[in-house]
Design a protein around this motif. Structure first.
Motif, PDB file in Angstrom:
ATOM      1  N   PRO A   1       0.929 -12.138  -1.795  1.00 37.65           N
ATOM      2  CA  PRO A   1       1.505 -10.671  -1.989  1.00 37.65           C
ATOM      3  C   PRO A   1       2.250  -9.960  -0.710  1.00 37.65           C
ATOM      4  CG  PRO A   1      -1.014 -10.549  -1.564  1.00 37.65           C
ATOM      5  CD  PRO A   1      -0.485 -11.999  -1.528  1.00 37.65           C
TER       6      PRO A   1
ATOM      7  N   ILE B   1       1.338  -6.282  -7.887  1.00 38.17           N
ATOM      8  CA  ILE B   1       1.110  -7.660  -7.807  1.00 38.17           C
ATOM      9  C   ILE B   1       1.410  -8.378  -8.863  1.00 38.17           C
ATOM     10  CG2 ILE B   1      -0.517  -9.546  -7.083  1.00 38.17           C
ATOM     11  CD1 ILE B   1      -1.344  -7.628  -4.824  1.00 38.17           C
ATOM     12  N   ASP B   2       0.554  -7.770 -10.044  1.00 42.64           N
ATOM     13  CA  ASP B   2       0.792  -8.643 -11.383  1.00 42.64           C
ATOM     14  C   ASP B   2       1.787  -8.434 -12.137  1.00 42.64           C
ATOM     15  OD1 ASP B   2      -2.121  -9.017 -10.879  1.00 42.64           O
ATOM     16  OD2 ASP B   2      -2.898  -7.653 -12.229  1.00 42.64           O
TER      17      ASP B   2
ATOM     18  N   TRP C   1       0.867  -1.023  -0.140  1.00 42.53           N
ATOM     19  CA  TRP C   1      -0.059  -0.058   0.197  1.00 42.53           C
ATOM     20  C   TRP C   1       0.928   1.476  -0.077  1.00 42.53           C
ATOM     21  CZ3 TRP C   1      -5.308   0.191  -0.501  1.00 42.53           C
ATOM     22  CH2 TRP C   1      -5.616   1.236  -0.336  1.00 42.53           C
TER      23      TRP C   1
ATOM     24  N   ARG D   1      -5.635   0.989  -4.554  1.00 48.28           N
ATOM     25  CA  ARG D   1      -6.036  -0.569  -4.758  1.00 48.28           C
ATOM     26  C   ARG D   1      -5.789  -0.827  -6.215  1.00 48.28           C
ATOM     27  NH1 ARG D   1     -12.047   0.928  -3.322  1.00 48.28           N
ATOM     28  NH2 ARG D   1     -11.423   2.308  -4.219  1.00 48.28           N
ATOM     29  N   VAL D   2      -5.779  -0.081  -7.171  1.00 52.41           N
ATOM     30  CA  VAL D   2      -5.513  -0.540  -8.850  1.00 52.41           C
ATOM     31  C   VAL D   2      -3.942  -0.567  -8.726  1.00 52.41           C
ATOM     32  CG1 VAL D   2      -5.678   0.362 -10.728  1.00 52.41           C
ATOM     33  CG2 VAL D   2      -7.623   0.587  -9.373  1.00 52.41           C
TER      34      VAL D   2
ATOM     35  N   GLN E   1      -2.677  -3.697  -6.981  1.00 55.05           N
ATOM     36  CA  GLN E   1      -3.109  -4.862  -7.946  1.00 55.05           C
ATOM     37  C   GLN E   1      -2.155  -5.049  -9.153  1.00 55.05           C
ATOM     38  OE1 GLN E   1      -5.173  -7.570  -7.276  1.00 55.05           O
ATOM     39  NE2 GLN E   1      -3.868  -8.457  -8.864  1.00 55.05           N
ATOM     40  N   ARG E   2      -1.801  -3.838  -9.763  1.00 49.19           N
ATOM     41  CA  ARG E   2      -0.803  -3.724 -10.714  1.00 49.19           C
ATOM     42  C   ARG E   2       0.608  -4.037 -10.567  1.00 49.19           C
ATOM     43  NH1 ARG E   2      -1.065   1.668 -13.846  1.00 49.19           N
ATOM     44  NH2 ARG E   2       0.250   0.597 -15.156  1.00 49.19           N
TER      45      ARG E   2
END
Length: 111
Positions: free
Chosen positions: A98, A89-90, A69, A82-83, A86-87
């Motif tokens: 994660p 993580i990807d 975060w 949040r986006v 996730q990016r």
């Protein structure tokens, strides 16, 4: 020799030369990746963002106490964390776990 009309195929076997080619390819790929990294790994320094030749690749080294975060909000303050999380993580293949560790290098999404 298996009958080709039955749909059975012989198992794939690598010859000594084939294994040597695969090892050479893996070594070349690893060296190219290290060269492109340009020394921006864990030993290159803390939280600085490093830009590759194109200027679009950014990375950071996780420091003690960092969370995904915090890294997300620092890397793109105007975006929804949040986006961005996730990016990250990807991009880094963190998938099912994660969790980040101090010294780990993370690729950051282009702002």
């Amino acid at each position: 020799m298996p009958d080709s009309s039955s749909g059975e195929r012989a198992p794939l076997r690598l010859t000594r030369r084939g294994r040597a080619v695969l090892v050479a390819f893996a070594a070349a790929f690893t060296l190219a990746a290290l060269w492109l990294d340009g020394g921006t790994g864990a030993f290159a320094g803390g939280r600085a963002q490093h830009h590759g030749p194109s200027g679009h690749v950014r990375s950071t080294v996780v420091e003690p106490g960092d969370t995904l975060w915090r890294i997300a909000t620092d890397s793109d303050p105007g975006a929804d964390p949040r986006v961005t999380v996730q990016r990250i993580i990807d991009l880094n293949g963190l998938g099912g776990d994660p969790t980040v560790q101090p010294g780990q290098r993370l690729v950051l999404p282009a702002g």
